[in-house]
Design an enzyme around this catalytic site. Structure first.
Site, short mmCIF file in Angstrom:
data_model
loop_
_atom_site.label_atom_id
_atom_site.label_comp_id
_atom_site.label_asym_id
_atom_site.label_seq_id
_atom_site.Cartn_x
_atom_site.Cartn_y
_atom_site.Cartn_z
N PRO A 30 0.84 -1.21 0.00
CA PRO A 30 0.00 0.00 0.00
C PRO A 30 0.87 1.26 0.00
CG PRO A 30 -0.51 -1.44 1.87
CD PRO A 30 0.69 -2.01 1.20
N GLU A 31 0.65 2.12 -0.97
CA GLU A 31 1.35 3.39 -1.04
C GLU A 31 0.40 4.49 -0.56
OE1 GLU A 31 4.45 3.98 -1.80
OE2 GLU A 31 5.07 2.02 -2.57
#
Ligand SMILES: [Zn+2]
Length: 271
Positions: A2-3
């Protein structure tokens, strides 16, 4: 992994279900995440109301009446809003139950995420006190990037990935942004012109915003019975495309390693 856009999308996805709701119970099935979930977390947060659902860098913050729950999704974490009758699987480590009969459930197969509690102001917490500005806010701008980078010999790619400089720019977004801004990732940060800093700041903001907007279309997945909330496929120009044709000039895209991370770029378009 997850960014920042996925974390922001998660924040927007869960907020309508838990904002201003009271926590009625906390069920911890696995304490051993990146850092142990505090033993007293359930006793501390039960009966408290969620006053805000915030994000700082890649951390989600549930601000309660006496402090904040700090959540990081690590390498593989995701959050879902579910109903009480949905059975937990073995990677569903913690449930926050709310007075509207909804449950916020953290799923994290690799257990690099975290759930912590603090009663300090967030800005003073050790995880946040040295964080640079948010990339989408006004204090991240060309003047800031230009002034801070003067005389810095580190590469521009490492520079923008340093969370003391600006938060939330991961490896993929760094490669893609430098390509769109026409800057060679190996260029010394101190040698990037003001005009190039302007281009870079603009493409970073646009790239992150576009991903968040795209993520908005997956919001419904936050309450899907079976699906996991989407980490959306990014439209990549150079990342992962070694030896393929540059979308601008047709030259072969190069892959190099910088600080143990892969970088992809076009040596003709990026100076
Ligand atoms: Zn090119």
């Amino acid at each position: 992994m997850p960014e920042l856009p996925e974390v922001e999308t998660s924040r927007r996805g869960i907020k309508p279900h838990i904002y201003q709701r009271k926590i009625t119970d906390v069920i911890i099935r696995e304490h051993r995440l990146r850092w142990p979930i505090p033993e007293n977390l359930p006793a501390t947060v039960t009966s408290q109301r969620v006053e805000q659902v915030l994000r700082r860098g890649k951390y989600l913050l549930l601000q309660l009446q006496t402090g904040s729950i700090i959540i990081h999704l690590g390498m593989s974490g995701s959050l879902r809003i579910i109903s009480p009758d949905q059975l937990a699987d073995k990677h569903d480590h913690i449930d926050f139950c709310f007075d509207n009969k909804k449950i916020l459930r953290l799923h994290d197969p690799r257990k690099f995420g975290c759930v912590l509690w603090t009663d300090q102001p967030i800005a003073e917490h050790k995880l946040f006190e040295n964080m640079g500005p948010e990339p989408l806010l006004k204090d991240f701008n060309a003047d800031y990037l230009y002034q801070l980078s003067r005389k810095r010999k580190t590469s521009i790619k490492s520079f923008i990935m340093n969370s003391h400089i600006v938060v939330g720019i991961g490896n993929i977004y760094a490669s893609e942004s430098l390509f769109k801004a026409g800057i060679n990732p190996e260029r010394k940060a101190g040698n990037v012109s003001f005009e190039a800093c302007q281009r870079l700041v603009t493409v970073i903001k646009n790239t992150l915003s576009a991903s968040i907007k795209q993520g908005g279309t997956t919001l419904r997945d936050f309450t899907a019975e079976d699906g996991k909330p989407g980490y959306f496929a990014q439209q990549l120009m150079v990342y992962g495309k070694a030896d393929e044709a540059c979308p601008n000039c047709g030259n072969a895209i190069k892959q190099i390693i910088q600080q143990q991370r892969s970088t992809f770029y076009c040596s003709r378009c990026q100076k």
